[in-house]
Design a protein around this motif. Structure first.
Motif: not given
Length: 251
Positions: A84-89, A91-94, A225-232
């Motif tokens: 999970v952290n791999i995916i979150r990281l 996205v955070a680095e995109m 996970f439902h919030l990750l896209f908004d960071t982009l």
């Protein structure tokens, strides 16, 4: 010149209660002037992930499989919280990896789109929307571009793109009209296995996050996970759809 890397989430078949109720296409647009630096950032990220979690940088990042591993043995050796952290990281680095990158996203809700109206199917409808928005982006930037995809429907999409260069009809709820023919997307779509492309793996993560935003699942909401896209949000081409705050094309 630009490259748009494309991946999908969901299946393009009609919704039957058993398959996915959506079909999503996400396109990551990269200028060729930025390409080398983006690759270097992707490699550094994968080296960091390898060191921190033991996932070899040659191992593909495939979001849905990473959440619930079935085929990839390397994933099974990593604790779920770390996957999970791999995916979150990622996205955070995109925004850091692709500082000038832009996103075009198509999200079709099958239950609200008539199959009889779009007899060619969800895949063709979604790709038409994506190609048209990309071509508009290219014209606005006075540039040309190519498309690189992990999709396997090569004959169908080749015919579609070539046809849109000659005649580009689009039906709206207000009646029929024409979009300008495609002039700035050059060549047929190029295909790359996601195993060999960090860029397509990045788009896989983006499409997965959009899916989780649109169709949040309780078991994954605790991970955010439902919030990750908004960071982009800052990467989204808002002009792609005036009906959506993030420019997500839904019809």
């Amino acid at each position: 010149m630009y490259i748009m890397y494309v991946d999908e989430s969901g299946d393009p078949g009609p919704y039957n209660g058993q398959n996915s109720p959506h079909f999503i296409l996400s396109g990551l647009i990269i200028s060729i002037e930025d390409w080398n630096e983006c690759v270097q950032r992707l490699v550094k990220f994968r080296e960091m992930i390898q060191k921190a979690y033991g996932l070899n940088k040659r191992e593909e990042i495939h979001s849905s499989e990473m959440i619930r591993p079935h085929k990839v043995e390397a994933y099974k050796r990593i604790h779920k919280s770390d996957r999970v952290n791999i995916i979150r990281l990622f996205v955070a680095e995109m925004c850091n990896m692709f500082p000038n990158g832009r996103l075009i996203n198509i999200c079709l809700d099958k239950e609200h789109i008539s199959q009889s109206k779009y007899s060619s199917g969800m895949q063709e409808l979604a790709w038409k929307r994506l190609i048209q928005r990309y071509d508009t982006f290219l014209k606005k930037n006075k540039s040309k571009g190519i498309i690189v995809s992990d999709d396997s429907s090569e004959p169908t999409l080749r015919r579609l793109l070539r046809g849109m260069r000659v005649y580009n009809p689009v039906e709206s709820r207000f009646g029929g009209y024409h979009n300008p023919v495609i002039t700035n997307v050059i060549e047929d779509i190029f295909y790359r296995s996601s195993t060999h492309s960090f860029f397509i793996q990045a788009v896989d993560v983006i499409a997965f996050c959009l899916y989780r935003k649109e169709y949040p699942k309780g078991s994954l909401k605790k991970f955010g996970f439902h919030l990750l896209f908004d960071t982009l949000d800052s990467m989204c081409v808002k002009e792609a759809s005036g009906r959506d705050a993030q420019g997500i094309v839904r019809v």
